[in-house]
Scaffold this motif. Sequence first.
Motif, mmCIF file in Angstrom:
data_model
loop_
_atom_site.group_PDB
_atom_site.id
_atom_site.type_symbol
_atom_site.label_atom_id
_atom_site.label_comp_id
_atom_site.label_asym_id
_atom_site.label_seq_id
_atom_site.Cartn_x
_atom_site.Cartn_y
_atom_site.Cartn_z
ATOM 1 N N LYS A 192 49.962 18.842 57.048
ATOM 2 C CA LYS A 192 48.767 20.028 57.022
ATOM 3 C C LYS A 192 48.466 20.549 58.337
ATOM 4 C CE LYS A 192 46.888 18.394 52.645
ATOM 5 N NZ LYS A 192 45.565 17.964 52.022
ATOM 6 N N SER A 193 48.566 21.928 58.458
ATOM 7 C CA SER A 193 48.281 22.616 59.784
ATOM 8 C C SER A 193 46.685 22.245 60.191
ATOM 9 C CB SER A 193 48.427 24.023 59.386
ATOM 10 O OG SER A 193 48.104 24.628 60.768
ATOM 11 N N ARG A 194 46.558 21.714 61.350
ATOM 12 C CA ARG A 194 45.258 21.561 61.910
ATOM 13 C C ARG A 194 44.995 22.834 62.861
ATOM 14 N NH1 ARG A 194 46.477 15.708 64.120
ATOM 15 N NH2 ARG A 194 47.315 16.935 65.752
ATOM 16 N N GLU A 195 43.823 22.996 63.079
ATOM 17 C CA GLU A 195 43.230 24.143 63.846
ATOM 18 C C GLU A 195 43.659 23.796 65.456
ATOM 19 O OE1 GLU A 195 42.076 27.358 63.492
ATOM 20 O OE2 GLU A 195 42.380 26.942 61.426
ATOM 21 N N PRO A 196 44.056 24.456 66.185
ATOM 22 C CA PRO A 196 44.280 24.256 67.357
ATOM 23 C C PRO A 196 42.906 23.942 68.355
ATOM 24 C CG PRO A 196 44.372 26.480 67.317
ATOM 25 C CD PRO A 196 44.340 25.958 65.931
ATOM 26 N N GLN A 197 42.944 22.981 69.259
ATOM 27 C CA GLN A 197 41.614 22.697 69.754
ATOM 28 C C GLN A 197 41.381 23.286 71.001
ATOM 29 O OE1 GLN A 197 39.613 20.150 68.282
ATOM 30 N NE2 GLN A 197 40.995 20.600 66.493
ATOM 31 N N LEU A 198 40.805 24.522 70.831
ATOM 32 C CA LEU A 198 40.364 25.185 72.139
ATOM 33 C C LEU A 198 39.328 24.785 72.558
ATOM 34 C CD1 LEU A 198 41.067 28.771 70.968
ATOM 35 C CD2 LEU A 198 42.563 27.489 71.918
ATOM 36 N N THR A 199 39.082 24.692 74.088
ATOM 37 C CA THR A 199 37.830 24.247 74.563
ATOM 38 C C THR A 199 36.657 25.467 74.354
ATOM 39 O OG1 THR A 199 38.336 25.390 76.895
ATOM 40 C CG2 THR A 199 39.346 23.301 76.534
ATOM 41 N N LYS A 200 35.313 25.143 74.821
ATOM 42 C CA LYS A 200 34.304 26.170 74.439
ATOM 43 C C LYS A 200 34.693 27.104 75.642
ATOM 44 C CE LYS A 200 30.918 22.974 73.090
ATOM 45 N NZ LYS A 200 29.400 22.458 73.165
ATOM 46 N N ARG A 201 34.916 27.047 76.568
ATOM 47 C CA ARG A 201 35.219 28.166 77.815
ATOM 48 C C ARG A 201 36.393 28.960 77.105
ATOM 49 N NH1 ARG A 201 33.865 26.376 83.722
ATOM 50 N NH2 ARG A 201 31.733 25.732 83.205
ATOM 51 N N GLU A 202 37.546 28.493 76.770
ATOM 52 C CA GLU A 202 38.761 29.172 76.128
ATOM 53 C C GLU A 202 38.177 30.072 74.947
ATOM 54 O OE1 GLU A 202 42.174 26.043 77.155
ATOM 55 O OE2 GLU A 202 41.370 26.414 75.268
ATOM 56 N N VAL A 203 37.412 29.631 73.977
ATOM 57 C CA VAL A 203 36.859 30.539 72.942
ATOM 58 C C VAL A 203 36.165 31.493 73.506
ATOM 59 C CG1 VAL A 203 35.212 30.493 70.872
ATOM 60 C CG2 VAL A 203 37.160 28.414 71.157
ATOM 61 N N GLU A 204 34.995 31.255 74.483
ATOM 62 C CA GLU A 204 34.358 32.156 75.167
ATOM 63 C C GLU A 204 35.144 33.226 75.285
ATOM 64 O OE1 GLU A 204 30.170 32.018 77.542
ATOM 65 O OE2 GLU A 204 31.916 30.786 78.289
ATOM 66 N N VAL A 205 36.107 33.125 76.324
ATOM 67 C CA VAL A 205 36.976 34.078 76.897
ATOM 68 C C VAL A 205 37.736 35.043 75.807
ATOM 69 C CG1 VAL A 205 38.961 34.438 78.303
ATOM 70 C CG2 VAL A 205 37.158 32.870 79.034
ATOM 71 N N ILE A 206 38.288 34.264 74.709
ATOM 72 C CA ILE A 206 38.917 35.061 73.819
ATOM 73 C C ILE A 206 38.023 35.789 73.177
ATOM 74 C CG2 ILE A 206 40.208 34.807 71.641
ATOM 75 C CD1 ILE A 206 41.840 34.156 74.054
ATOM 76 N N ARG A 207 36.713 35.375 72.671
ATOM 77 C CA ARG A 207 35.886 36.165 72.030
ATOM 78 C C ARG A 207 35.482 37.622 72.824
ATOM 79 N NH1 ARG A 207 31.626 31.382 69.907
ATOM 80 N NH2 ARG A 207 32.862 31.015 68.076
ATOM 81 N N LEU A 208 35.390 37.242 74.028
ATOM 82 C CA LEU A 208 34.940 38.624 75.003
ATOM 83 C C LEU A 208 36.068 39.591 75.050
ATOM 84 C CD1 LEU A 208 32.991 36.845 77.706
ATOM 85 C CD2 LEU A 208 31.780 38.091 75.734
ATOM 86 N N PHE A 209 37.186 38.896 75.079
ATOM 87 C CA PHE A 209 38.596 39.696 75.357
ATOM 88 C C PHE A 209 38.795 40.630 74.236
ATOM 89 C CE2 PHE A 209 43.210 40.269 74.930
ATOM 90 C CZ PHE A 209 43.171 41.039 76.374
#
Length: 222
Positions: A149-166
């Motif tokens: 089964k496919s697992r969600e990629p483990q992004l760091t909090k800072r990576e998620v923050e950058v992607i959200r803003l981008f």
Amino acid sequence: MQKMIRVIIADDHPTVILGISHLLAEAQEIDIVGTASNSTELTKLLETRQCDVLLSDYAMPGGIYGDGVALLTFIRRRYPKLKTVIMTMIDNPSVLRSILKLNIKCVLSKSDDPSHVICAVFAAFLGKEYLSPAANQISKLLNLDSDGKSREPQLTKREVEVIRLFVSGLTVNEIAASLLRSKQTVSSQKASAMKKLGIQRDADLYKYAMETGLLAFSTSSN
């Protein structure tokens, strides 16, 4: 005598529907009970026709129920026993991950030979998995657990923050200024997140954000 597998075909391109209908007609066990060009037509068909397998395009705009994950989630909730085969031209691993998370086991890439359609319909009807060659290659880029089964990629909090803003519309320079980080750090975090997601283009990053709700979250947060 009633045929064994009742199929509905959904695609916004009439030529695709025509080609698939002609192909499926070669299988005596398959009965095409309807065709639809958008989610509005599809839901009306599902309400009025007995269907065993839905063979549907992934990107099918124009209907009131949307397309992609939104439509598939709606259909899975309303018709939990309906078997589904998804056809797509999208070569983004994150999109395939979203499809697999809905427990849809049969996915076809439109870049593969059309003959895989019949095999996928039979596999779906029997509750088996079927990925066409191109879809199977994309699946190898996913992070799978021991059960496949496919697992969600483990992004760091800072990576998620950058992607959200981008994806909310900020440039790398604006994100760096907002978070008090260097441009190089932000660029590195964005690149790392995209690599983990199996995404190479910014356009696909926006698609991922829309499919996962990340874009909506970003918009509401700003």
